[in-house]
Design an enzyme around this catalytic site. Structure first.
Site, PDB file in Angstrom:
ATOM      1  N   LEU A 255      78.826  31.857  24.727  1.00  0.00           N
ATOM      2  CA  LEU A 255      79.592  33.063  24.375  1.00  0.00           C
ATOM      3  C   LEU A 255      78.892  34.269  24.990  1.00  0.00           C
ATOM      4  O   LEU A 255      77.693  34.452  24.775  1.00  0.00           O
ATOM      5  CB  LEU A 255      79.640  33.241  22.850  1.00  0.00           C
ATOM      6  CG  LEU A 255      80.373  32.168  22.042  1.00  0.00           C
ATOM      7  CD1 LEU A 255      80.060  32.325  20.555  1.00  0.00           C
ATOM      8  CD2 LEU A 255      81.879  32.245  22.269  1.00  0.00           C
ATOM      9  N   HIS A 256      79.626  35.060  25.760  1.00  0.00           N
ATOM     10  CA  HIS A 256      78.988  36.264  26.305  1.00  0.00           C
ATOM     11  C   HIS A 256      79.956  37.424  26.507  1.00  0.00           C
ATOM     12  O   HIS A 256      79.537  38.515  26.849  1.00  0.00           O
ATOM     13  CB  HIS A 256      78.303  35.953  27.631  1.00  0.00           C
ATOM     14  CG  HIS A 256      79.264  35.786  28.775  1.00  0.00           C
ATOM     15  ND1 HIS A 256      80.027  34.664  28.936  1.00  0.00           N
ATOM     16  CD2 HIS A 256      79.601  36.622  29.785  1.00  0.00           C
ATOM     17  CE1 HIS A 256      80.789  34.804  30.011  1.00  0.00           C
ATOM     18  NE2 HIS A 256      80.561  35.978  30.548  1.00  0.00           N
ATOM     19  N   ARG A 257      81.270  37.199  26.285  1.00  0.00           N
ATOM     20  CA  ARG A 257      82.235  38.290  26.530  1.00  0.00           C
ATOM     21  C   ARG A 257      81.992  39.419  25.545  1.00  0.00           C
ATOM     22  O   ARG A 257      81.800  39.164  24.335  1.00  0.00           O
ATOM     23  CB  ARG A 257      83.664  37.829  26.292  1.00  0.00           C
ATOM     24  CG  ARG A 257      84.135  36.802  27.213  1.00  0.00           C
ATOM     25  CD  ARG A 257      85.070  37.324  28.285  1.00  0.00           C
ATOM     26  NE  ARG A 257      85.027  36.327  29.313  1.00  0.00           N
ATOM     27  CZ  ARG A 257      84.585  36.513  30.549  1.00  0.00           C
ATOM     28  NH1 ARG A 257      84.224  37.704  30.951  1.00  0.00           N
ATOM     29  NH2 ARG A 257      84.531  35.537  31.394  1.00  0.00           N
TER      30      ARG A 257
ATOM     31  N   ARG B 149      73.073  38.954  27.595  1.00  0.00           N
ATOM     32  CA  ARG B 149      73.832  39.964  26.830  1.00  0.00           C
ATOM     33  C   ARG B 149      73.904  39.563  25.352  1.00  0.00           C
ATOM     34  O   ARG B 149      73.692  40.371  24.450  1.00  0.00           O
ATOM     35  CB  ARG B 149      75.257  40.072  27.400  1.00  0.00           C
ATOM     36  CG  ARG B 149      76.213  40.847  26.505  1.00  0.00           C
ATOM     37  CD  ARG B 149      77.649  40.710  26.985  1.00  0.00           C
ATOM     38  NE  ARG B 149      77.937  41.559  28.112  1.00  0.00           N
ATOM     39  CZ  ARG B 149      78.226  42.864  28.040  1.00  0.00           C
ATOM     40  NH1 ARG B 149      78.256  43.468  26.878  1.00  0.00           N
ATOM     41  NH2 ARG B 149      78.491  43.555  29.123  1.00  0.00           N
TER      42      ARG B 149
ATOM     43  N   ASP C  27      83.717  31.255  25.976  1.00  0.00           N
ATOM     44  CA  ASP C  27      84.615  32.338  26.366  1.00  0.00           C
ATOM     45  C   ASP C  27      84.491  32.612  27.867  1.00  0.00           C
ATOM     46  O   ASP C  27      84.955  33.620  28.365  1.00  0.00           O
ATOM     47  CB  ASP C  27      84.351  33.611  25.544  1.00  0.00           C
ATOM     48  CG  ASP C  27      82.920  34.119  25.649  1.00  0.00           C
ATOM     49  OD1 ASP C  27      82.162  33.621  26.502  1.00  0.00           O
ATOM     50  OD2 ASP C  27      82.564  35.029  24.874  1.00  0.00           O
TER      51      ASP C  27
END
Ligand code: UD1
Length: 355
Positions: free
Chosen positions: A200-202, A235, A276
């Site tokens: 997950l990074h969005r 992130r 994502d």
């Protein structure tokens, strides 16, 4: 012909590698590789060069992180210096990251032809920075190398002449096909036989404490039934620290990002993948592994239409149900789209030779 390839962020590397390789077959073409430095950690950048056998960049713009405006502007300024000293005939840009639009814009204003590899993808969601990058890059490109029919239609609808649209297939899958045999089990303590792989990074999932907190709570709950392996993008790591969310259940393995070969192995052996990412939706479709995408939309609809991908949005209850389906042996089955065959890079090289 002098061709400049632009890479900057992790997903660019596996897209450019097969094109660079294929153009090597044409000795009359000179190639240079420009790394903008958007990603710079060794495990977000250098490891991919090593594992994918990519040449060292001829130019490294070393822009690093920053706000969208700052990062994009810095890439533009530094790239302009490079091309005014050494004018290419063609600039090939990849995907939809800030490095893609920044360099396409500079090249097109300098009167240099731009080829967009992975053109035409649309999520129709302008809250995604990548969507803005995709739409704008396509508006100023000269050649459009697309992975699927929906992409052709999208650019045609935006006024692009059919003569410059080339459906070549999926370059990211070229790299996967080439390296599948070399995928290797990562060294990690405590990995169980059956696991779910999570990335997950969005910004839409990780930049808001409530959303990220709920996602983690769901993963903790799921980990009672099956191990979760979650390599953390920088992130996301920053956000977890900022929001003080680093506490996870014993059966959730939080790790640093993996290299390409290790991550490929994990995808191949996962019971399911929760993500994502854009590229992982495609890789799981190729590998026929169920993929649950934590997004409301996708610029890669073919992965949901005929592949193993299911869009679950932010609906963590639905995520739980879909995971249960997979655990019960009712995971989504799919087929591999046409032209995702390992030869997209070769097709691009042949088209360039004709042009
Ligand atoms: C970028 C792309 C995204 C892609 C993703 C893949 C844009 C707009 N976004 O998002 O489309 O899916 O790459 O990874 O281009 N950082 C590090 N080390 C690094 C790189 C980043 O610590 O090597 C951290 C920095 O804190 C940085 C943050 O990650 O501020 C975000 O990096 P950035 O390149 O701006 O965007 P990504 O979220 O990685």
């Amino acid at each position: 012909m002098k061709v400049f390839h632009i890479v900057g962020a992790r997903p660019n590397f596996m897209k450019a590698a097969p094109v660079i390789d294929a153009i090597h077959a044409f000795p009359e073409a000179k190639q240079s590789l420009v790394h903008t430095g958007q990603h710079y950690d060794a495990n977000m950048s250098q490891i991919f060069f090593d594992q994918l056998g990519m040449p060292r960049p001829d130019y490294n713009l070393e822009v690093g992180s920053g706000s969208h405006a700052r990062q994009t502007a810095e890439i533009m300024v530094r790239f302009e210096d490079v091309i005014s000293a050494n004018t290419p005939d063609l600039v090939l840009v990849y995907g939809d990251v800030n490095s893609t639009i920044a360099t396409a814009l500079v090249a097109s204003k300098a009167g240099i032809r731009v080829g967009h590899v992975e053109a035409g993808l649309r999520s129709w969601d302008r809250t995604m920075p990548e969507e803005i990058n995709r739409v704008l890059t396509d508006q100023i490109s000269d050649y459009f190398f697309t992975p699927s029919e929906d992409a052709d239609e999208n650019v045609r609808r935006e006024g692009i002449g059919a003569n410059n649209i080339f459906r070549v297939g999926n370059v990211m899958i070229d790299t996967l096909v080439k390296l599948l045999d070399k995928a290797r089990e990562p060294k990690m303590a405590g990995r169980q036989e059956r696991f779910i792989l999570v990335t997950l990074h969005r910004p839409s999932n990780v930049d808001d404490p409530a959303t990220l907190g709920q996602l983690l709570a769901t993963l903790n709950r799921l980990s009672k039934d099956i191990q979760i392996i979650f390599p953390i993008h920088p992130r996301t790591r920053r956000r977890l620290e900022e929001f003080k969310l680093s506490e996870v259940g014993a059966n959730v393995l939080l790790t640093d990002p993996f290299g390409y070969l290790e991550f490929l192995w994990l995808q191949q052996h996962a019971v399911a993948v929760v993500t994502d990412s854009g590229g992982i939706q495609e890789e799981t479709t190729y590998l026929q592994i169920p993929c649950l995408t934590m997004r409301e939309n996708t610029e890669r609809p073919i992965t949901a239409e005929i592949g193993t991908n299911i869009l679950v949005g932010k609906d963590t209850v639905r995520l739980g149900k879909e995971i249960q389906n997979v655990l019960d042996g009712r995971g989504k089955k799919g087929t591999v789209p046409a032209l995702w065959d390992g030869k997209a890079g070769q097709r691009i090289a042949e088209i360039l030779a004709r042009l």
